[in-house]
Design an enzyme around this catalytic site. Structure first.
Site, PDB file in Angstrom:
ATOM      1  N   SER A 119       7.319  -0.842   8.455  1.00 15.17           N
ATOM      2  CA  SER A 119       6.012  -0.964   9.111  1.00 15.17           C
ATOM      3  C   SER A 119       4.901  -1.490   8.216  1.00 15.17           C
ATOM      4  O   SER A 119       3.797  -1.761   8.714  1.00 15.17           O
ATOM      5  CB  SER A 119       5.593   0.390   9.693  1.00 15.17           C
ATOM      6  OG  SER A 119       6.331   0.669  10.857  1.00 15.17           O
ATOM      7  N   TYR A 150      -6.792   2.145   0.449  1.00 14.36           N
ATOM      8  CA  TYR A 150      -6.402   1.488   1.698  1.00 14.36           C
ATOM      9  C   TYR A 150      -4.941   1.079   1.587  1.00 14.36           C
ATOM     10  O   TYR A 150      -4.461   0.738   0.499  1.00 14.36           O
ATOM     11  CB  TYR A 150      -7.260   0.257   1.958  1.00 14.36           C
ATOM     12  CG  TYR A 150      -8.724   0.560   2.022  1.00 14.36           C
ATOM     13  CD1 TYR A 150      -9.349   0.819   3.243  1.00 14.36           C
ATOM     14  CD2 TYR A 150      -9.504   0.616   0.858  1.00 14.36           C
ATOM     15  CE1 TYR A 150     -10.704   1.124   3.305  1.00 14.36           C
ATOM     16  CE2 TYR A 150     -10.857   0.920   0.914  1.00 14.36           C
ATOM     17  CZ  TYR A 150     -11.448   1.174   2.137  1.00 14.36           C
ATOM     18  OH  TYR A 150     -12.780   1.482   2.193  1.00 14.36           O
TER      19      TYR A 150
END
Length: 442
Positions: free
Chosen positions: A57, A290
């Site tokens: 993913s 992030y």
């Protein structure tokens, strides 16, 4: 730095039983990398820096970058309903006709995670997958919460196809991999014989068969193969305001800002605290991080970038069951040794916290999983049923509608907390198995 990374990677791989792995680090523009173990235990093929791993993913970052790039070009409007641009596929009815690209990228679309279905190998397989979603009930209305969704990203991939007139694979190659110089990032199986390729291994070190690539789910993470070094290039591009290491501008400053702007809180907070347009964001030792991770049957990867430290970290592994704890240990060691950061410590549940079972008991469902939450002496337990298998475990309170499962298998390859989303009357309307949202049905 390379020698240090070699030692960190090899030690962590040995402790976690990871057969093969890569690590890439960028600090203040300086790049270093390491490789360890074997790409295929049956052949004894060593991992090199150019060995391709299935990245799962983490691919969602690539799809997000494609969508944001098309928005930069004026070809996609982030706040216009995607249904306006997708004639043909049967999107879910009702409010979900109002889903926008921004909803899709920030995991606020309300779409169910979707079936793990193979829709073939043709160029229309992404559209055929989206057709399946018309029969899948939504979890919530667009913008009303968080729910990680493979289906959302496949819809993004179809949007890319309809806008560019190319397949997602071709758009990825021409609009992302080529401009960034990602020579070791490919999505089609016919491209793999021209590269060194790692195969998946189970926890016992056995090669996983078959090699499975579901092209219809490609935009969400079923097909893309890459290296830690190539992942780090993408991370560095997002770190450096959309400008690739070679000087090519991939994204505008506005698009990059969208990847750093939180759109929604994540209720189960161990793996992420908020979600932006593409990546998650969380805090390590007071510093914003992030990134995105991914795992499928053949491999695992995690990419993070840390603007305050001007650093990028990327790791790949071919023992998927150990991918996330392995990445956590590797990143923890790198952060400690090189960045002066300490990763968060796993919270311990508090058996003394009161639990009002009436708020949570009931049945919650996704398209392929059923969760039944029941009261037990002093708390609650959940029984999950999926694919003919089942598991029952206690939910140990962390406070604030969050719980730690007594059995890590509830999260599959993830080891994370779970949570409930309360409705207006305080009674839960959704169950969050980590990232994945299930709607209350009883």
């Amino acid at each position: 730095m390379n020698e240090l990374l070699d030692g960190l990677l090899s030690d962590a791989a040995a402790r976690h039983g990871v057969m093969g792995a890569q690590l890439a680090v960028v600090m203040d523009g300086e790049r270093a990398q390491a490789a360890a173990g074997v790409a295929n235990a049956e052949l004894g093929t060593p991992v090199t820096g150019e060995t391709l791993f299935q990245i799962g993913s983490t691919t969602k970052l690539h799809t997000a970058a494609l969508v944001l790039g098309l928005a930069d070009a004026g070809l996609v409007e982030l706040d216009r309903p995607v249904a306006d641009r997708l004639p043909g596929p049967r999107l879910p009815p009702g409010p979900l006709r109002d889903v926008t690209p921004r909803h899709l990228l920030s995991m606020t679309s309300g779409l169910d995670n979707g079936p793990y279905a193979d829709t073939g190998r043709g160029d229309d397989c992404v559209a055929r997958y989206v057709d399946l979603l018309a029969d899948v009930p939504p979890v919530f209305e667009p913008g009303e919460g968080f729910g990680y969704s493979n289906a959302s990203t496949v819809v993004s991939g179809l949007l890319v196809e309809r806008v560019t007139g190319a397949t997602w694979d071709a758009a990825l190659r021409d609009r992302l991999a080529a401009p960034l110089g990602l020579a070791h990032t490919v999505s089609l199986p016919e491209e793999l014989p021209y590269h060194r390729v790692a195969v998946g291994h189970d926890a016992a070190g056995r090669v996983v068969r078959p090699w499975l690539l579901s092209r219809g789910l490609g935009p969400s993470g079923s097909t893309l193969c890459s290296t830690a070094a190539d992942l780090a290039v993408l991370g560095q591009t997002l770190l450096d305001g959309g400008v690739a290491p070679g000087g090519v501008r991939l994204l505008s400053a506005e698009a990059v800002e969208a990847t750093r702007t939180p759109h929604v809180e994540v209720e189960a907070r161990w793996f992420a605290e908020q979600w932006c347009a593409g990546p998650y964001t969380k805090v390590w030792d007071g510093v914003a991080v992030y990134g995105h991770g991914g795992t499928n049957l053949g491999g695992s990867s995690t990419l993070v970038w840390i603007p305050e430290r001007n650093a990028v970290l990327a790791v790949t592994a071919n023992t998927p069951s150990q991918g996330y704890p392995f990445a956590e240990e590797v990143f923890g060691a790198v952060c400690s040794e090189l960045l002066g950061l300490a990763l968060p410590v796993r919270e311990e549940p508090d058996a003394g916290l009161p639990v009002d079972a009436s708020l949570y008991t009931g049945v919650y469902e996704t398209c392929d999983t059923r969760y039944e939450v029941a009261e037990r002496p002093g708390g609650i337990a959940v029984t999950t049923t999926s694919g003919g298998g089942g598991l029952t475990c206690d939910l140990l309170p962390l406070g604030g509608h969050r719980f730690w499962p007594s059995d890590d298998r509830l999260g599959g390859m993830h080891r994370w907390d779970v949570a409930f989303v309360p409705g207006r009357d305080g009674r839960a309307v959704r169950f969050m198995n980590g990232a994945f949202a299930a709607r209350r049905t009883a």
